[in-house]
Design an enzyme around this catalytic site. Sequence first.
Site, mmCIF file in Angstrom:
data_model
loop_
_atom_site.group_PDB
_atom_site.id
_atom_site.type_symbol
_atom_site.label_atom_id
_atom_site.label_comp_id
_atom_site.label_asym_id
_atom_site.label_seq_id
_atom_site.Cartn_x
_atom_site.Cartn_y
_atom_site.Cartn_z
ATOM 1 N N ASP A 119 125.279 -37.365 28.827
ATOM 2 C CA ASP A 119 124.960 -37.502 27.412
ATOM 3 C C ASP A 119 124.189 -36.231 26.880
ATOM 4 O OD1 ASP A 119 124.645 -39.764 25.145
ATOM 5 O OD2 ASP A 119 122.777 -38.936 25.258
ATOM 6 N N TYR A 224 119.052 -34.432 18.251
ATOM 7 C CA TYR A 224 120.114 -34.554 17.619
ATOM 8 C C TYR A 224 120.115 -33.701 16.317
ATOM 9 C CZ TYR A 224 121.609 -38.746 20.171
ATOM 10 O OH TYR A 224 121.856 -39.604 21.223
ATOM 11 N N HIS A 283 129.921 -45.901 28.221
ATOM 12 C CA HIS A 283 129.105 -44.598 28.208
ATOM 13 C C HIS A 283 128.138 -44.568 29.474
ATOM 14 C CE1 HIS A 283 127.381 -41.146 26.441
ATOM 15 N NE2 HIS A 283 126.072 -41.820 26.303
#
Length: 302
Positions: A119, A224, A283
């Site tokens: 990730d 992010y 995921h």
Amino acid sequence: MMKHTYKNMKDKELPGDVSLNHGMAVISSILRIHYAEAGNGENIIVLIHGFPQTWWEWRFVIPVLVNQGFRVIALDYRGAGDSWKPAGGYDKRTMASDIHQLLKEHLKIDVPVVLIGHDIGLMVAYAYAQQYRTSVSHLVVIDAPLPGTKIFDKIRTDHRVWHFAFHNVCDLPEMLIAGRERQYLQYFFNYRIYNTAAITETDIDIFSKAYSSVGAMKAGLEVYRSFDQDILDNKESMAKNGKLSIPVLAVGGMISTSGPFMKEMMEEVAENVTSVRIPKTAHWVVEENPEVFIKELLQFLS
């Protein structure tokens, strides 16, 4: 600058009979990086977690790798877990620099390491491999798009990764999530999972305590908000250094958004890419099916 320490599960509760040593590396006056270390093998594996997780993501992987003879270092990257939470520095190049200081200056590691990132950790691991090329022997990247690639641009607009846009909004996510961290993380995990037994209530407790501390959720979202800078940095690294030449293992979940594109994506930035899709995973690959993941990892490293 605030530091929060949350209570992890006791080391004896880590799956497998493995003793962990915890430490804090002083990176600067505003940053300390927490890490957990096990094993004393000559070959070193460094594990970098994703969002919204901590080093605890690797709980199933660490004991097996130690028993296979590796020295394993699992860290909390800048802003996560027990690491300090400065206001800035969440571009992946800076986060990679943190880890370089941890390994080279604090732990005195002077041999190339195997670097594994999932990730957000994938993005940090790639930045590290580009920036410190002689310090990495193998790179393993797990189920996420890499800023600066065509695949990142493609996935970024997919409605299934709605959180990219949401987390990028300034201040609003923190306001909406405040006091509801556990509920948000529970939804976040469940939305992107195949094996629903992989992340237990106890695991959710650990992660939600970590991200409920002062400044932790903001730090988690800042990774992010740095994507646009990461795009520029990665394109600059490619233009300057070219593709990675070390062996790269691109790992995708069988039903994840990123899974089908991992090989194609990494071939944009690396010359020697092996790819694998892990069955019965979405995921959260290393938790949903750790046995198959470890089997593929050991085969790759052999």
